[in-house]
Design a protein around this motif. Structure first.
Motif: not given
Lengths: 132, 609
Positions: B253-257, B270-277, B298-301
């Motif tokens: 829920a913190d908007k990252s994968a 953690v190897k990498k944090t992915l955020t979606c624009p 990944t699927i967002s709300l």
């Protein structure tokens, strides 16, 4: 409600001698019987038959439907169509509905009966599906 | 018979506070998710080819491919599991009523013989495992007192089942026949997802307490945790293992994968944090994930699906989205017929390009709900469930300023005069309002309850349909309407009226499933007996060459009639949209676009007869 002899005779002609493609019957209120309104020759198509039915009034109709089955047999079935469009007057609908049974009993050898309240219900597709 | 040429599918339906468990088939590169009562099969390499299964009677919650890819088991909120074939028209194999409440997770065993199902049992069993073809139980599953949110099957022998739930417990069962072995309470909040690594050596549970715990696959003992350094700052909703069992993907829920490396001793870093624009709002909370072959999905709300590449984690994601709710109107811009705009009642406007698919969302500054929608070259006019009409200018791809005008009562129908889009006619319960830009030119009370309305492209004539089925034709002069004629043919409330592109005819549809085409000049009926629908007509469209009219109805069919032929020689598209067809438009003389309750937009190609 009586059934005129001519009506029964015309039906028998369609059934046995195949001289008609269709017969349209009307209730004559004055004579209080079912009479033949129109007949169609064997060359006429289903569309001609559909066009002969009035839009705003009820009728009874007999149609001789020829088709080829899935086993390649040529078959012919007789359909009785109670044409009772929803736009027609209630009085007409009631009259035709109550007299239908009496009339049907006179006609022996009907294969299928259809009640149609608008043109889509007596579409050729509907007849084809019923026959198969 | 029209052929389906493209489907712009809906996105998974999401719920705030819960994860969405999607699954896939690595062999055919397909992913499965649900929306409403449908199960959607999408191929990641062919985004325009979508297969939809709509046989559930209740809202479907999830679907899973069997290990051999031939069968799909899908579950719904009534506790029913349906097993059907992937190919061959989705033939149903078996249907079982497994739980007495909503099913939250389902897993096949690695040999495809057993299925474990978990969910809300309403006090009775929360978890059940059964043989896939006979439905006979293969174990007793006690140990949970609340809804079980997720379950997993150990992919290698000896078989084990693990489950986790809202009671913060992670339970471990040995079998078959499965019996409770042990329980862990390492989490302090709902445990949202539990997954076995593909090699069966470990399993991981993730929870709303932002932690992930790793356990030994065979014994069920805890061996490590996901490190809290650089960990998630919000509830973790889902987890997925990489095919080599060395990495996991978690979404939160913190908007990252985050992609974590799991070391042999069971700890994760953690190897990498992915955020979606994204705009950073609530819709960007990530609620579902899947690691399939090289793709990280990944699927967002808000329904945005983002695909990252596993081998190149620094590359930006490929995102696509779609509608989540009933798409209630469609518009095709004349200047660029390949572009289709679709709107759903939650206020989402999405742009699609034929041949490519999703092309972007039209972000508006004010996100009001949309009930009626009209689009012309430079602007979009919409109205929602309040009393306002919004005019938003379109600048290329983005929305510019929005102006609104309050018209005093809820708009029922909206129509723009195409040649002078400043002029708009809005019909309300008791009358109509004529708008010029955002100024209310006049509000006219017509004295009869108004149902649908349309204004001619040159703004000189308006046709208003009433609840009683009568069509009133008015001539428009400035701010007044003068009644010219009343046409009576329909036997139900008018639902839609449209002028033909050359304005020589107009067509109207009603709630009694009938459509009629009229000649404009003589006001006579041109085509009648268009009565082939079996439920109310929702939408109507003309082809650009004025030769065809298409009607879409609540009975899920689209029927296309040719003006010069009798109504009986029509072309029907059956089952176009589960739930009803709500939007219809022609993009050119041989393609029809339709949209409906199932949140999908479909393009059909008509083969000339």
């Amino acid at each position: 409600m009586g059934v005129a002899d001519h009506s029964k005779a015309t039906y028998l002609e369609l059934q046995r001698k195949k001289v008609h493609r269709y017969v349209i019957f009307k209730i004559d209120e004055k004579k209080k019987e079912v009479v033949v309104e129109k007949t169609g020759g064997p060359a006429e198509s289903y569309d001609d038959f559909a066009a002969s039915l009035p839009e705003n009034d009820c009728r009874y109709a007999i149609y001789d439907f020829d088709f080829v089955t899935s086993e390649n047999c040529q078959k012919s079935k007789i359909f009785f169509i109670a044409w009772s469009p929803s736009v027609s007057r209630i009085r007409a609908k009631m009259l035709y509905a109550t007299s239908k049974d009496r009339f049907r009993r006179e006609l022996e050898g009907i294969h299928y009966e259809i009640q149609a309240t608008d043109p889509t219900e007596m579409d050729l597709e509907v007849l084809r599906e019923r026959a198969n | 018979m029209p052929e389906l040429s493209e489907t712009y599918a809906c996105v998974p339906s999401t719920e705030r506070g819960r994860g969405v468990l999607i699954s896939g088939d690595p062999k055919s590169n397909a992913i499965l998710y649900t929306n409403g009562r449908s199960v959607i099969i999408r191929y990641l390499h062919k985004p325009l080819e979508v297969s939809i299964y709509g046989e559930h009677a209740y809202q479907a919650t999830l679907a899973r491919f069997s290990p051999n890819g031939e069968w799909i088991a899908s579950a719904d909120v009534s506790g029913t599991v349906r097993i059907w074939g992937t190919h061959n028209d989705h033939v149903l194999k078996k249907e079982f009523r497994v739980l007495s409440g909503r099913i939250d997770d389902l897993q096949w065993s690695a040999d495809g013989m057993r299925i474990v199902v978990s969910g809300d049992g309403k006090g009775k069993s929360f978890v059940r495992a059964f043989m896939w073809d006979s439905g006979s139980n293969v174990g007793e599953f006690d140990g949970h007192s609340k809804r079980v949110l997720s379950c997993a099957f150990k992919p290698t022998r000896p078989f084990r089942i693990v489950t986790c739930g809202e009671d913060f417990l992670v339970n471990f069962y040995e079998g078959p026949p499965f019996k409770f072995k042990q329980s862990h309470r390492h989490h302090s909040n709902f445990v949202n997802c539990i997954r076995y690594s593909p090699d069966g050596s470990k399993f991981i549970s993730v929870s709303s307490d932002k932690k992930g715990v790793i356990y030994d696959g065979k014994t069920g003992e805890k061996i490590g945790e996901l490190s809290s350094e650089d960990g998630h700052k919000g509830s973790i909703y889902a987890v997925s293992w990489s095919p080599d069992s060395k990495q996991v993907l978690t979404v939160s829920a913190d908007k990252s994968a985050k992609v974590w490396e799991i070391s042999e001793d069971g700890n994760g870093k953690v190897k990498k944090t992915l955020t979606c624009p994204g705009s950073g709002g609530v819709e960007d909370m990530l609620v579902g994930c899947l690691w399939q072959n090289d793709h990280l999905v990944t699927i967002s709300l808000g329904g945005t699906v983002s695909m990252f590449s596993a081998s190149d984690l620094d590359k930006g994601p490929l995102s696509f989205s779609g509608h989540m709710k009933n798409v209630n109107s469609l518009a095709v811009l004349k200047s660029n017929p390949k572009v289709i705009l679709s709107t759903s009642y939650d206020g989402l406007i999405i742009k699609w390009i034929q041949g490519i698919g999703y092309s972007g969302r039209l972000e508006r500054k004010e996100n009001s709900q949309i009930k009626c929608f009209a689009a012309v070259e430079e602007e979009v006019v919409s109205s929602g469930f309040d009393n306002k009409i919004w005019r938003v200018s379109l600048q290329g791809d983005q929305c510019g300023d929005a102006d609104c005008v309050d018209i005093g009562s809820q708009p029922k129908d909206l129509s723009l005069s195409l040649l002078s889009p400043e002029l708009a006619l809005v019909s309300t319960d008791s009358g109509v309002v004529i708008l010029h830009g955002t100024n209310v030119v006049s509000t006219i009370n017509l004295g009869f309850p108004v149902a649908a309305s349309v204004i001619s492209p040159d703004g000189s004539e308006a046709i208003i349909g009433g609840q009683d089925g009568k069509l009133h034709i008015y001539s428009v002069t400035g701010d007044t309407l003068k009644e010219e004629a009343v046409l009576e043919k329909h036997r139900g409330a008018i639902t839609v009226i449209r002028y033909s592109p050359d304005v020589s005819m107009f067509a109207s549809g009603d709630a009694n499933r009938e459509a009629v085409v009229w000649d404009r000049a003589s006001r006579e009926v041109r085509v009648k007996n268009m009565l082939y629908h079996t439920a109310r007509i929702n939408c109507l469209a003309w082809s650009p060459d004025n030769s065809m009219v298409a009607t879409g109805s609540l009975d899920t069919c689209v029927i296309i009639y040719e003006i010069d032929k009798p109504a009986s020689s029509r072309v029907t598209i059956k089952g176009a949209h589960l739930g009803g067809v709500y939007g219809l438009a022609f993009t050119d003389d041989t393609s029809v676009v339709s949209s409906g309750e199932d949140a999908c937009v479909r393009v059909w190609k008509l083969t000339p007869q």
